[in-house]
Design a protein around this motif. Structure first.
Motif, PDB file in Angstrom:
ATOM      1  N   VAL A  19     -15.991   0.097   3.266  1.00 44.19           N
ATOM      2  CA  VAL A  19     -14.574   0.423   3.428  1.00 44.19           C
ATOM      3  C   VAL A  19     -14.201   1.613   2.562  1.00 44.19           C
ATOM      4  CG1 VAL A  19     -12.214  -0.452   3.299  1.00 44.19           C
ATOM      5  CG2 VAL A  19     -14.097  -2.003   3.880  1.00 44.19           C
ATOM      6  N   GLN A  20     -13.609   2.615   3.162  1.00 44.16           N
ATOM      7  CA  GLN A  20     -13.221   3.805   2.420  1.00 44.16           C
ATOM      8  C   GLN A  20     -12.088   3.496   1.452  1.00 44.16           C
ATOM      9  OE1 GLN A  20     -10.209   5.557   5.890  1.00 44.16           O
ATOM     10  NE2 GLN A  20     -12.212   6.443   5.613  1.00 44.16           N
ATOM     11  N   ALA A  21     -12.042   4.216   0.351  1.00 43.52           N
ATOM     12  CA  ALA A  21     -10.917   4.112  -0.568  1.00 43.52           C
ATOM     13  C   ALA A  21      -9.704   4.763   0.075  1.00 43.52           C
ATOM     14  CB  ALA A  21     -11.236   4.791  -1.892  1.00 43.52           C
ATOM     15  N   GLY A  22      -8.528   4.305  -0.292  1.00 46.23           N
ATOM     16  CA  GLY A  22      -7.322   4.901   0.252  1.00 46.23           C
ATOM     17  C   GLY A  22      -7.046   6.250  -0.387  1.00 46.23           C
ATOM     18  N   PRO A  23      -6.007   6.932   0.091  1.00 45.07           N
ATOM     19  CA  PRO A  23      -5.642   8.229  -0.485  1.00 45.07           C
ATOM     20  C   PRO A  23      -5.428   8.118  -1.993  1.00 45.07           C
ATOM     21  CG  PRO A  23      -4.413   7.814   1.531  1.00 45.07           C
ATOM     22  CD  PRO A  23      -5.129   6.531   1.188  1.00 45.07           C
ATOM     23  N   GLY A  24      -6.137   8.947  -2.720  1.00 35.86           N
ATOM     24  CA  GLY A  24      -5.996   8.913  -4.165  1.00 35.86           C
ATOM     25  C   GLY A  24      -6.589   7.676  -4.799  1.00 35.86           C
ATOM     26  N   GLY A  25      -7.378   6.909  -4.002  1.00 32.73           N
ATOM     27  CA  GLY A  25      -7.988   5.696  -4.534  1.00 32.73           C
ATOM     28  C   GLY A  25      -7.024   4.542  -4.717  1.00 32.73           C
ATOM     29  N   ILE A  26      -5.827   4.607  -4.094  1.00 25.99           N
ATOM     30  CA  ILE A  26      -4.818   3.584  -4.345  1.00 25.99           C
ATOM     31  C   ILE A  26      -5.208   2.225  -3.811  1.00 25.99           C
ATOM     32  CG2 ILE A  26      -2.912   5.228  -4.397  1.00 25.99           C
ATOM     33  CD1 ILE A  26      -2.187   4.353  -1.575  1.00 25.99           C
ATOM     34  N   PHE A  27      -6.187   2.141  -2.919  1.00 27.31           N
ATOM     35  CA  PHE A  27      -6.602   0.846  -2.398  1.00 27.31           C
ATOM     36  C   PHE A  27      -7.817   0.308  -3.140  1.00 27.31           C
ATOM     37  CE2 PHE A  27      -3.437   1.324   0.492  1.00 27.31           C
ATOM     38  CZ  PHE A  27      -3.611   2.320   1.423  1.00 27.31           C
ATOM     39  N   GLY A  28      -8.119   0.841  -4.269  1.00 19.71           N
ATOM     40  CA  GLY A  28      -9.251   0.363  -5.044  1.00 19.71           C
ATOM     41  C   GLY A  28     -10.249   1.466  -5.273  1.00 19.71           C
ATOM     42  N   THR A  29     -10.281   1.991  -6.462  1.00 19.48           N
ATOM     43  CA  THR A  29     -11.146   3.134  -6.749  1.00 19.48           C
ATOM     44  C   THR A  29     -12.622   2.766  -6.766  1.00 19.48           C
ATOM     45  OG1 THR A  29     -10.827   2.719  -9.114  1.00 19.48           O
ATOM     46  CG2 THR A  29      -9.384   4.333  -8.082  1.00 19.48           C
ATOM     47  N   GLU A  30     -12.927   1.444  -6.747  1.00 19.98           N
ATOM     48  CA  GLU A  30     -14.334   1.056  -6.750  1.00 19.98           C
ATOM     49  C   GLU A  30     -14.986   1.256  -5.392  1.00 19.98           C
ATOM     50  OE1 GLU A  30     -12.404  -2.446  -4.950  1.00 19.98           O
ATOM     51  OE2 GLU A  30     -11.896  -1.006  -6.504  1.00 19.98           O
ATOM     52  N   ASN A  31     -14.216   1.380  -4.342  1.00 19.54           N
ATOM     53  CA  ASN A  31     -14.799   1.589  -3.021  1.00 19.54           C
ATOM     54  C   ASN A  31     -15.471   2.953  -2.946  1.00 19.54           C
ATOM     55  OD1 ASN A  31     -13.245  -0.754  -2.474  1.00 19.54           O
ATOM     56  ND2 ASN A  31     -13.190  -0.200  -0.326  1.00 19.54           N
ATOM     57  N   PHE A  32     -16.696   2.975  -2.432  1.00 15.23           N
ATOM     58  CA  PHE A  32     -17.373   4.250  -2.219  1.00 15.23           C
ATOM     59  C   PHE A  32     -17.794   4.407  -0.764  1.00 15.23           C
ATOM     60  CE2 PHE A  32     -20.447   1.142  -3.726  1.00 15.23           C
ATOM     61  CZ  PHE A  32     -21.569   1.302  -2.933  1.00 15.23           C
ATOM     62  N   GLY A  33     -17.257   3.548   0.116  1.00 21.36           N
ATOM     63  CA  GLY A  33     -17.541   3.649   1.546  1.00 21.36           C
ATOM     64  C   GLY A  33     -16.702   4.713   2.215  1.00 21.36           C
ATOM     65  N   ASN A  34     -16.996   4.975   3.485  1.00 16.52           N
ATOM     66  CA  ASN A  34     -16.260   6.022   4.201  1.00 16.52           C
ATOM     67  C   ASN A  34     -15.880   5.627   5.622  1.00 16.52           C
ATOM     68  OD1 ASN A  34     -18.695   6.123   5.532  1.00 16.52           O
ATOM     69  ND2 ASN A  34     -19.306   8.131   4.756  1.00 16.52           N
ATOM     70  N   LYS A  35     -15.924   4.332   5.930  1.00 17.57           N
ATOM     71  CA  LYS A  35     -15.579   3.894   7.272  1.00 17.57           C
ATOM     72  C   LYS A  35     -14.107   3.499   7.345  1.00 17.57           C
ATOM     73  CE  LYS A  35     -19.770   4.506   8.590  1.00 17.57           C
ATOM     74  NZ  LYS A  35     -20.109   5.697   9.398  1.00 17.57           N
ATOM     75  N   SER A  36     -13.431   3.961   8.389  1.00 17.48           N
ATOM     76  CA  SER A  36     -12.042   3.573   8.595  1.00 17.48           C
ATOM     77  C   SER A  36     -11.990   2.069   8.854  1.00 17.48           C
ATOM     78  CB  SER A  36     -11.448   4.336   9.775  1.00 17.48           C
ATOM     79  OG  SER A  36     -12.078   3.942  10.986  1.00 17.48           O
ATOM     80  N   PRO A  37     -10.843   1.426   8.601  1.00 19.63           N
ATOM     81  CA  PRO A  37     -10.777  -0.030   8.759  1.00 19.63           C
ATOM     82  C   PRO A  37     -11.277  -0.566  10.100  1.00 19.63           C
ATOM     83  CG  PRO A  37      -8.864   0.741   7.578  1.00 19.63           C
ATOM     84  CD  PRO A  37      -9.611   1.978   8.006  1.00 19.63           C
TER      85      PRO A  37
END
Length: 438
Positions: free
Chosen positions: A57-75
Motif C-alpha cells: 500500500v502506497q503512503a499517502g501524500p506527504g506520508g500522512i497515511f503512515g510514513t512506514e509504508n514503502f509500497g506503491n500500489k493504489s488502494p
C-alpha cells in the motif's frame, strides 16, 4: 447502529518495535512490521501481514497515511496484492498445522518444521516475486532480521523450504493474471463525452485501469456479479441522490454536522491499511491461533481483492460521472429537479476513476461479509482507526461498518448514495461467494 468515536495518537514508523517473534529490540529505521499497537505483533502472521501491507500500500501524500509504508500500489490494486500474499501466508500455516484445506496441493511438511520460518519465507518470496517495484533492500533487511531471530537447525531449514514451495505455488497460479497490464483509457472503449459520462482529471493518474481485465482470485469472472446500470439522469431517484450529495457533500456545507465531517474524513485514509490493522487487533482480541488468524485474513483479503476487481469492471463498464462533474453540469441532464451549481466542490479531492459503484463500499462490505462468515455472526465488536482524523471508531456489529462507509462517501462528496448501496450489494455477493456461502 452504535458507533463510538475516540481521539487517538496514531502511530507512525517511530513507534514500531519488535524485530521478530517475541523479540523486543528496536528495529532498523526502515523496518515496517510489527507495530507496537498490536497485541498480536509478536506472531509471524501479524508481523508478515503488516510487512505485506507496508510493502504494497502506497503512503499517502506527504506520508500522512503512515510514513512506514514503502509500497506503491493504489488502494484498488493493493487489495488484490494483499489477497495474493495472504493466501501464501495461510497456505504456509496450513501446510504445517493442518486443520483446514490448503489453497493448492503441496507435499506435507516434515514433522520438524518452523512455522515462523515458513510463514516469513512464504510472504517474503511472494512479495519479491510479485515485483512490486518497491525498495527491495527494505524487504531483504526485514526478512533477514526476522530469520535471524529463529533458531538455526533442521526446523528452520525445513520452514524455509516449505515457505519457498508455497510461494512458488501461489506465484505460479497467479502468472499472467493481468496485474502488469499496459491498459490505457482508450483500450477500455470509453463512451463519447456527454451528460452522465465521467471524464478523467488530466492532471493526475487514472486509477484501476488493469482491474477490469485482471483474473480474479476466486470469482469466475470480473463481471460475475456486475450490477445493473445506475439510475437514469431523468429519474426521481437520481434527483434525490443528486440533491443529497449536493447539500451534504459540498466543501462548505451548512447541513453537514461536525460529527458527519469526521465520519467523511475518517474514510479518506486508505481502507486497506485500516482494515488490515483492524483485523490484526480483532484476531488478538478474539484469541485466534496462527492458522485461524491466517485463514481469517486470507478470506477477507481475497474477498476484498475480488470485490475491487468486480467493482472496477462495473466502473469502466458504465463510466458514470462524479458529483463534482454532475452538479456543475446539471443543466445538461434534462432533469427539472436538479439545479446546476458551477461553484460546487466536494469536501475532498475526488479519486480519479468513474463513480458507479463505490469502491469503498464494494471493498468494505466484501471484507465484512467474509468476517461475518468466518465468525458465524455479525455480532462482533470491531475497531478501526484513521490517520487522517486521528480518531478510532468502535462498532458494535460488523454491519455497522457498512452503514458508516455508505453514508461517509456521500458526506465527503465523492458518491451518490445509490452508488454506495449498489457497491455494498456487490461486495456482499463477492464476500459470500468467497466464503463459500453461495
Amino acid at each position: 447502529m452504535s458507533i463510538k468515536v475516540k481521539l487517538v495518537a496514531c502511530l507512525g514508523a517511530a513507534a514500531f518495535v519488535g524485530a521478530g517473534p517475541g523479540v523486543g529490540a528496536t528495529p532498523p529505521a526502515t523496518q515496517c512490521a510489527p507495530a507496537a499497537a498490536y497485541p498480536a505483533a509478536a506472531t509471524p502472521v501479524a508481523f508478515w501481514s503488516t510487512e505485506a501491507r507496508c510493502a504494497i500500500v502506497q503512503a499517502g501524500p506527504g506520508g500522512i497515511f503512515g510514513t512506514e509504508n514503502f509500497g506503491n500500489k493504489s488502494p484498488p490494486e493493493a487489495a488484490v496484492y494483499m489477497g495474493i500474499v495472504h493466501v501464501a501466508i495461510y497456505h504456509a500455516a496450513v501446510a504445517i498445522k493442518g486443520d483446514y484445506q490448503p489453497y493448492a496441493p503441496t507435499p506435507a511438511a516434515p514433522a520438524k518444521t518452523s512455522l515462523r520460518a515458513a510463514i516469513a519465507t512464504a510472504a517474503y518470496v511472494t512479495l519479491t516475486g510479485l515485483q512490486l517495484g518497491v525498495n527491495q533492500m527494505i524487504l531483504d533487511n526485514d526478512y533477514n532480521a526476522y530469520l535471524a531471530a529463529v533458531p538455526d537447525g533442521t526446523a528452520k531449514t525445513n520452514g524455509i523450504s516449505v515457505g519457498k514451495l508455497v510461494a512458488q505455488t501461489v506465484l505460479a497460479l497467479r502468472a499472467n493474471d493481468g496485474r502488469d497490464c499496459s491498459t490505457t483509457l482508450t483500450d477500455l472503449n470509453p463512451p463519447a463525452a456527454g451528460p452522465g459520462i465521467w471524464q478523467p482529471d488530466p492532471k493526475v493518474p487514472v486509477v484501476g485501469l488493469c482491474l477490469p481485465g485482471m483474473r480474479p482470485l476466486a470469482l469466475h469472472s470480473a463481471s460475475q456479479f456486475r450490477p445493473g446500470a445506475p439510475n437514469a439522469l431523468t429519474s426521481r431517484k437520481y434527483a434525490e441522490d443528486f440533491n443529497q450529495v449536493k447539500d451534504l457533500g459540498r466543501l462548505d456545507s451548512r447541513s453537514r454536522t461536525s460529527e458527519q465531517t469526521t465520519q467523511a474524513l475518517f474514510w479518506t485514509d486508505y481502507d486497506i491499511r485500516q482494515w488490515n490493522d483492524g483485523m490484526l487487533r480483532l484476531a488478538a482480541a478474539r484469541g485466534l491461533d496462527l492458522v485461524q488468524t491466517a485463514r481469517m485474513l486470507a478470506t477477507a483479503h481475497v474477498a476484498g481483492g475480488d470485490a475491487m476487481i468486480a467493482c472496477f469492471d462495473a466502473k469502466y463498464h458504465y463510466w458514470f460521472w462524479r458529483p463534482y462533474q454532475a452538479i456543475p453540469q446539471a443543466d445538461t441532464d434534462n432533469n427539472p429537479a436538479t439545479v446546476a451549481d458551477p461553484t460546487w466542490l466536494p469536501l475532498r479531492t475526488t479519486p480519479n476513476h468513474p463513480e458507479y459503484p463505490s469502491a469503498h463500499a464494494c471493498h468494505s462490505t466484501a471484507v465484512v461479509t467474509a468476517l461475518d462468515a468466518f465468525f458465524g455472526t455479525d455480532e462482533i465488536p470491531f475497531t478501526l482507526d484513521s490517520r487522517v482524523t486521528k480518531t478510532t471508531r468502535d462498532y458494535a456489529r460488523l454491519g455497522d461498518v457498512v452503514t458508516d462507509v455508505d453514508l461517509a462517501r456521500v458526506l465527503v462528496g465523492f458518491h451518490f448514495f445509490s452508488s454506495t448501496l449498489e457497491g455494498s450489494k456487490l461486495g456482499q455477493k463477492v464476500g459470500r461467494f468467497v466464503a463459500g456461502r453461495d
